[in-house]
Design a protein around this motif. Sequence first.
Motif, PDB file in Angstrom:
ATOM      1  N   ALA A  14      77.707 -31.536 -41.396  1.00  6.69           N
ATOM      2  CA  ALA A  14      78.545 -30.727 -40.517  1.00  6.69           C
ATOM      3  C   ALA A  14      78.722 -29.325 -41.083  1.00  6.69           C
ATOM      4  N   TYR A  15      78.851 -29.205 -42.393  1.00  8.80           N
ATOM      5  CA  TYR A  15      79.016 -27.893 -43.010  1.00  8.80           C
ATOM      6  C   TYR A  15      77.837 -26.986 -42.671  1.00  8.80           C
ATOM      7  N   GLU A  63      80.706 -42.095 -51.165  1.00  5.05           N
ATOM      8  CA  GLU A  63      81.880 -41.311 -51.549  1.00  5.05           C
ATOM      9  C   GLU A  63      82.809 -42.156 -52.422  1.00  5.05           C
ATOM     10  N   THR A 109      74.284 -38.942 -42.720  1.00  6.04           N
ATOM     11  CA  THR A 109      75.742 -38.845 -42.846  1.00  6.04           C
ATOM     12  C   THR A 109      76.357 -40.189 -43.204  1.00  6.04           C
ATOM     13  N   LYS A 144      78.394 -41.089 -46.648  1.00  6.13           N
ATOM     14  CA  LYS A 144      79.736 -41.657 -46.548  1.00  6.13           C
ATOM     15  C   LYS A 144      79.877 -42.902 -47.411  1.00  6.13           C
ATOM     16  N   GLN A 181      83.861 -36.398 -50.287  1.00  7.29           N
ATOM     17  CA  GLN A 181      83.611 -35.978 -48.909  1.00  7.29           C
ATOM     18  C   GLN A 181      82.210 -35.402 -48.695  1.00  7.29           C
ATOM     19  N   THR A 182      81.214 -35.982 -49.366  1.00  7.27           N
ATOM     20  CA  THR A 182      79.843 -35.491 -49.174  1.00  7.27           C
ATOM     21  C   THR A 182      79.319 -35.770 -47.777  1.00  7.27           C
ATOM     22  N   SER A 183      79.938 -36.695 -47.055  1.00  9.33           N
ATOM     23  CA  SER A 183      79.493 -36.965 -45.686  1.00  9.33           C
ATOM     24  C   SER A 183      79.715 -35.770 -44.775  1.00  9.33           C
ATOM     25  N   GLN A 184      80.500 -34.784 -45.215  1.00 12.60           N
ATOM     26  CA  GLN A 184      80.712 -33.578 -44.426  1.00 12.60           C
ATOM     27  C   GLN A 184      79.618 -32.536 -44.632  1.00 12.60           C
ATOM     28  N   THR A 185      78.632 -32.876 -45.482  1.00 14.32           N
ATOM     29  CA  THR A 185      77.571 -31.926 -45.795  1.00 14.32           C
ATOM     30  C   THR A 185      76.813 -31.488 -44.545  1.00 14.32           C
ATOM     31  N   GLN A 210      77.615 -25.843 -39.095  1.00 15.94           N
ATOM     32  CA  GLN A 210      78.628 -24.873 -38.698  1.00 15.94           C
ATOM     33  C   GLN A 210      78.351 -23.473 -39.229  1.00 15.94           C
TER      34      GLN A 210
END
Length: 396
Positions: free
Chosen positions: A228-229, A315, A308, A312, A222-226, A232
């Motif tokens: 967004a992390y 992954e 992103t 993705k 789930q590195t594509s959430q980097t 946030q």
Amino acid sequence: MNRLSLTTSLTALLTAGLVASGCSASTGDTPEPAPAERGTLSSSVPLDHRRLPSAQGEWLISYTSADAAGKPITVSGTVSVPKSPPPQAGWPVISWAHGTTGTADVCAPSADRPGSPAHSYVGLVDQTLDRWIAAGYVVVQTDYEGLGTPGEHPYLNGPSAANAVADIVRAARQVDPGVGSDWFAVGHSQGGHAALFTAAADQQAAGLSLRGAVSIAPGGFQTSQTTAYFQQQTGEQGVRAALPFLPTMLIGAAVVDPGIVPEQLLADEVRPVLDAARATCQDGIREAASTVRAERVFREGADLDRLTAYLKSQEPEGLALRVPTLVLQGTTDVLVNKRGTDQLVKSLCERSPSIGYEAYDGADHRQVLAASQPAAQRFTEDLLANRQPASACSRP
């Protein structure tokens, strides 16, 4: 090996490697030579210092591999052979995929010495790898694309890493005739990611047999959430906790997709961390990150969609593994947490039913290396004896 002899050796390796990769210094009409086949040994230099104490001989090598697009490249690495005589079929091979050291050339494990910028990690890994040598396995260690060789390192690019992990086995068989055809992809963290991609790749090279893979605390989930992390996070504490790995990821993504420009994405306040990543290894990047005072990592209005999408694509969740694979995880790992690895194994089981999974109570990201080595060795021994390892994938 002193600095002068090391530099001379690397120069010889890279000069040979340029020929192997199809590059030519000629400016005349002489056609460039055709690229060498993947796995072709370009050069080898015996190491005059002991990396793995149980080894009989060790070499610094360069060999031909392929990048993420399939273009020929030169990669460096090491080959270590055991003291025990080779069995009739030759020594089995552990192709070691190393964890995150960085993207700068000084982070190449083959260049490691006490006091080197990546030694806190590489030196620890060598202790575990020596147990494989003592057990009668050849250990080959790729540096990956762009670490210690021309170009930059495409961090967490699965196809590039899988090529480097496989092709060094081919090259090793040209170094010592005792190197056998049975081999295993074994890796930790970034290398755990590489081992999974190696297990999923088409490994049909003549004369070689990939018997299985071992993925220890695999990165990349789930590195594509980097992006967004980081978007946030509203305070310095959350930013600083994950920041040391971000520039490494950005540099790696930019190697494969030049449309990703790290300097255009990062806020000015965190540029020193990117500068550190271009010059030194993870310990130095962590030190630079500890001095950052920023609530925002990315520039205001930065277009992060391309980054992103690339993350993705790398992954490991959707891989279909072609060989039996063992995943090993520490329960107190804060860099690759167990909950994420649980989810990863569950996802892999949907396409690859032959997956083992073991967790080690109290082991953190580095402690799991030594803790899991006996289980990894039992796994390889079972496969060499044609015994089917247990699977953690539930049956309908």
